[in-house]
Structure formats: structure tokens, C-alpha cells
Scaffold this motif. Structure first.
Motif, PDB file in Angstrom:
ATOM      1  N   LEU A  61       0.841  -1.197   0.000  1.00  0.00           N
ATOM      2  CA  LEU A  61       0.000   0.000   0.000  1.00  0.00           C
ATOM      3  C   LEU A  61       0.882   1.254   0.000  1.00  0.00           C
ATOM      4  O   LEU A  61       0.618   2.200  -0.748  1.00  0.00           O
ATOM      5  CB  LEU A  61      -0.944  -0.002   1.207  1.00  0.00           C
ATOM      6  CG  LEU A  61      -1.847   1.225   1.350  1.00  0.00           C
ATOM      7  CD1 LEU A  61      -2.720   1.424   0.114  1.00  0.00           C
ATOM      8  CD2 LEU A  61      -2.706   1.099   2.597  1.00  0.00           C
ATOM      9  N   GLY A  62       1.917   1.245   0.816  1.00  0.00           N
ATOM     10  CA  GLY A  62       2.820   2.394   0.871  1.00  0.00           C
ATOM     11  C   GLY A  62       3.461   2.686  -0.479  1.00  0.00           C
ATOM     12  O   GLY A  62       3.506   3.853  -0.915  1.00  0.00           O
ATOM     13  N   GLN A 105       1.415   6.566  -6.790  1.00  0.00           N
ATOM     14  CA  GLN A 105       0.077   7.038  -7.174  1.00  0.00           C
ATOM     15  C   GLN A 105      -0.615   6.088  -8.152  1.00  0.00           C
ATOM     16  O   GLN A 105      -1.249   6.517  -9.115  1.00  0.00           O
ATOM     17  CB  GLN A 105       0.156   8.460  -7.740  1.00  0.00           C
ATOM     18  CG  GLN A 105       0.631   9.472  -6.718  1.00  0.00           C
ATOM     19  CD  GLN A 105       0.643  10.887  -7.253  1.00  0.00           C
ATOM     20  OE1 GLN A 105       0.658  11.118  -8.467  1.00  0.00           O
ATOM     21  NE2 GLN A 105       0.631  11.846  -6.354  1.00  0.00           N
ATOM     22  N   LYS A 106      -0.481   4.799  -7.895  1.00  0.00           N
ATOM     23  CA  LYS A 106      -1.145   3.772  -8.705  1.00  0.00           C
ATOM     24  C   LYS A 106      -2.478   3.453  -8.049  1.00  0.00           C
ATOM     25  O   LYS A 106      -2.563   2.639  -7.128  1.00  0.00           O
ATOM     26  CB  LYS A 106      -0.279   2.511  -8.804  1.00  0.00           C
ATOM     27  CG  LYS A 106       0.993   2.701  -9.573  1.00  0.00           C
ATOM     28  CD  LYS A 106       0.684   2.799 -11.043  1.00  0.00           C
ATOM     29  CE  LYS A 106       1.941   2.804 -11.866  1.00  0.00           C
ATOM     30  NZ  LYS A 106       1.650   2.892 -13.270  1.00  0.00           N
ATOM     31  N   MET A 107      -3.518   4.113  -8.507  1.00  0.00           N
ATOM     32  CA  MET A 107      -4.825   4.022  -7.858  1.00  0.00           C
ATOM     33  C   MET A 107      -5.387   2.602  -7.862  1.00  0.00           C
ATOM     34  O   MET A 107      -6.003   2.175  -6.890  1.00  0.00           O
ATOM     35  CB  MET A 107      -5.813   4.993  -8.518  1.00  0.00           C
ATOM     36  CG  MET A 107      -5.313   6.447  -8.558  1.00  0.00           C
ATOM     37  SD  MET A 107      -4.571   7.028  -7.018  1.00  0.00           S
ATOM     38  CE  MET A 107      -6.005   7.274  -6.032  1.00  0.00           C
ATOM     39  N   SER A 108      -5.161   1.868  -8.939  1.00  0.00           N
ATOM     40  CA  SER A 108      -5.676   0.497  -9.001  1.00  0.00           C
ATOM     41  C   SER A 108      -5.012  -0.370  -7.934  1.00  0.00           C
ATOM     42  O   SER A 108      -5.673  -1.170  -7.260  1.00  0.00           O
ATOM     43  CB  SER A 108      -5.464  -0.110 -10.384  1.00  0.00           C
ATOM     44  OG  SER A 108      -4.084  -0.153 -10.700  1.00  0.00           O
ATOM     45  N   LEU A 109      -3.705  -0.202  -7.761  1.00  0.00           N
ATOM     46  CA  LEU A 109      -2.988  -0.993  -6.759  1.00  0.00           C
ATOM     47  C   LEU A 109      -3.345  -0.567  -5.337  1.00  0.00           C
ATOM     48  O   LEU A 109      -3.364  -1.393  -4.425  1.00  0.00           O
ATOM     49  CB  LEU A 109      -1.483  -0.890  -6.986  1.00  0.00           C
ATOM     50  CG  LEU A 109      -0.973  -1.456  -8.309  1.00  0.00           C
ATOM     51  CD1 LEU A 109       0.527  -1.251  -8.440  1.00  0.00           C
ATOM     52  CD2 LEU A 109      -1.338  -2.916  -8.452  1.00  0.00           C
ATOM     53  N   ILE A 110      -3.645   0.709  -5.160  1.00  0.00           N
ATOM     54  CA  ILE A 110      -4.088   1.187  -3.844  1.00  0.00           C
ATOM     55  C   ILE A 110      -5.397   0.505  -3.475  1.00  0.00           C
ATOM     56  O   ILE A 110      -5.563   0.022  -2.349  1.00  0.00           O
ATOM     57  CB  ILE A 110      -4.234   2.728  -3.835  1.00  0.00           C
ATOM     58  CG1 ILE A 110      -2.861   3.385  -3.960  1.00  0.00           C
ATOM     59  CG2 ILE A 110      -4.965   3.205  -2.584  1.00  0.00           C
ATOM     60  CD1 ILE A 110      -2.908   4.892  -4.213  1.00  0.00           C
ATOM     61  N   TYR A 122     -10.670   6.446  -8.550  1.00  0.00           N
ATOM     62  CA  TYR A 122     -10.549   5.120  -9.144  1.00  0.00           C
ATOM     63  C   TYR A 122     -11.744   4.277  -8.699  1.00  0.00           C
ATOM     64  O   TYR A 122     -11.858   3.927  -7.534  1.00  0.00           O
ATOM     65  CB  TYR A 122      -9.242   4.426  -8.725  1.00  0.00           C
ATOM     66  CG  TYR A 122      -9.069   3.067  -9.362  1.00  0.00           C
ATOM     67  CD1 TYR A 122      -8.679   2.953 -10.689  1.00  0.00           C
ATOM     68  CD2 TYR A 122      -9.331   1.906  -8.650  1.00  0.00           C
ATOM     69  CE1 TYR A 122      -8.539   1.714 -11.284  1.00  0.00           C
ATOM     70  CE2 TYR A 122      -9.198   0.659  -9.247  1.00  0.00           C
ATOM     71  CZ  TYR A 122      -8.802   0.570 -10.560  1.00  0.00           C
ATOM     72  OH  TYR A 122      -8.670  -0.657 -11.159  1.00  0.00           O
ATOM     73  N   GLN A 123     -12.619   3.971  -9.636  1.00  0.00           N
ATOM     74  CA  GLN A 123     -13.817   3.197  -9.324  1.00  0.00           C
ATOM     75  C   GLN A 123     -13.934   2.005 -10.278  1.00  0.00           C
ATOM     76  O   GLN A 123     -14.648   2.053 -11.264  1.00  0.00           O
ATOM     77  CB  GLN A 123     -15.072   4.081  -9.418  1.00  0.00           C
ATOM     78  CG  GLN A 123     -15.167   5.136  -8.328  1.00  0.00           C
ATOM     79  CD  GLN A 123     -15.489   4.506  -6.984  1.00  0.00           C
ATOM     80  OE1 GLN A 123     -16.531   3.904  -6.801  1.00  0.00           O
ATOM     81  NE2 GLN A 123     -14.583   4.644  -6.040  1.00  0.00           N
ATOM     82  N   ASP A 124     -13.199   0.941  -9.985  1.00  0.00           N
ATOM     83  CA  ASP A 124     -13.254  -0.284 -10.762  1.00  0.00           C
ATOM     84  C   ASP A 124     -14.393  -1.144 -10.233  1.00  0.00           C
ATOM     85  O   ASP A 124     -14.521  -1.351  -9.013  1.00  0.00           O
ATOM     86  CB  ASP A 124     -11.919  -1.027 -10.622  1.00  0.00           C
ATOM     87  CG  ASP A 124     -11.937  -2.363 -11.323  1.00  0.00           C
ATOM     88  OD1 ASP A 124     -11.925  -2.374 -12.563  1.00  0.00           O
ATOM     89  OD2 ASP A 124     -11.982  -3.398 -10.614  1.00  0.00           O
ATOM     90  N   ALA A 125     -15.229  -1.671 -11.120  1.00  0.00           N
ATOM     91  CA  ALA A 125     -16.395  -2.457 -10.702  1.00  0.00           C
ATOM     92  C   ALA A 125     -15.992  -3.664  -9.865  1.00  0.00           C
ATOM     93  O   ALA A 125     -16.633  -3.972  -8.854  1.00  0.00           O
ATOM     94  CB  ALA A 125     -17.202  -2.899 -11.926  1.00  0.00           C
ATOM     95  N   GLY A 126     -14.920  -4.339 -10.255  1.00  0.00           N
ATOM     96  CA  GLY A 126     -14.484  -5.523  -9.510  1.00  0.00           C
ATOM     97  C   GLY A 126     -14.011  -5.189  -8.109  1.00  0.00           C
ATOM     98  O   GLY A 126     -14.382  -5.849  -7.142  1.00  0.00           O
TER      99      GLY A 126
END
Length: 167
Positions: free
Chosen positions: A8-9, A15-20, A53-57
Motif C-alpha cells: 500500500l505504501g 500514485q497507482k490508484m488500481s494498486l491502492i 478510481y472506481q473499478d467495478a471488480g
């Protein structure tokens, strides 16, 4: 847990929103399994609150996780509300089958806890069907992998024989 926190850090730093979102969801799951429901709920709410970042999964995963946490707290109506949201988002997710399994499990358990056995059974049937589909997909991939290994072995043997014949 330390590896996820480190992940997470790094994700925040990059700033990788998907990985966050992935790291926060997984942290929520780990905290839930450790019976730290407040931490689990906090992390999964953070995924849903992040409008960048709003991924459905990932949102489906967060809602199902929240549903599971609320179920474990005995708040079955809140669990149903969140699991239903997870189910709607699961329809849009890349890994629809897995997300549907997670949501329908919470729905089945919550309806049974509220003594609505008919709905609990309906969601159990849906959960079983999607779970079987998920297991079938995994078994199919394993069988395909074994088949490819066998083909590779046969090809190597043919190449070896060709080389021997040329000598």
C-alpha cells in the motif's frame, strides 16, 4: 499483513490508484479474518470513497467485504444492503464469477440469519452454481496447462529424435 501494508505504501508513493484499491481491499480482508472488523470496514470504505478510481471488480469486492463484516457483527440488514450492491457491480466486473460468489455467500447467510429461508436458499443455489463455474474454470485451466506440458514434452522428444537422425 506487513507485506500488504508495504505494498500500500509503495502504491501510494507511485500514485497507482488500481494498486491502492487492491491493497486496501486485501488489507480489509485480512483484518476481517483477524476479527478486527473496525479496521476491515475502514479499509473497504476507503476503496469506495476514492472517486479517482472506481473499478467495478474492486468496488464489488469492497461491498462484499463490508457485507461480510456487517454479517459478522450481526447487522444482517446492512450486510444484505452491501452484498446486493456487490452483486450489481459484479455484473460489470472482469472477474464476474468470483465477485458473484462472494456476494451471494453473504446474501445467503444473512437471509438465513433473518429466518428468510426461502431467499437464503435461493442465494445458496446461485452461490453454488457460480462456485461450481469458478471451480470448473480453474480445473479447465489446470487441465489445459497439463495438456500444454505434455505437448511440449512430445515436441522436445521429436526435436531430439530429429537431431539424432541428422547425425
Amino acid at each position: 499483513l506487513p507485506a500488504l501494508e508495504k505494498s500500500l505504501g509503495y502504491s501510494v508513493k507511485l500514485q497507482k490508484m488500481s494498486l491502492i484499491a487492491v491493497a486496501k481491499n486485501r488489507l480489509g480482508e485480512v483484518y476481517r479474518t483477524l476479527d478486527n472488523l473496525p479496521a476491515a470496514i475502514r479499509f473497504q470504505k476507503e476503496v469506495l470513497a476514492d472517486t479517482t478510481y472506481q473499478d467495478a471488480g474492486e468496488c464489488s469486492f469492497a461491498y462484499a467485504g463490508l457485507g461480510k463484516s456487517y454479517y459478522e457483527q450481526g447487522d444482517y440488514k446492512k450486510a444484505i444492503d452491501h452484498a446486493e450492491r456487490a452483486l450489481v457491480l459484479a455484473e460489470k466486473a472482469r472477474n464476474r464469477t468470483l465477485e458473484t460468489v462472494r456476494a451471494t455467500e453473504v446474501l445467503s447467510l444473512s437471509y438465513v440469519a433473518l429466518k428468510n429461508y426461502k431467499k437464503g436458499y435461493e442465494y445458496l443455489q446461485l452461490n453454488t452454481a457460480y462456485n461450481n463455474k469458478l471451480i470448473g474454470n480453474l480445473n479447465g485451466k489446470e487441465i489445459n496447462g497439463l495438456h500444454l506440458k505434455q505437448e511440449l514434452s512430445v515436441n522436445r522428444e521429436l526435436v531430439r529424435k530429429n537431431l539424432l537422425d541428422k547425425e
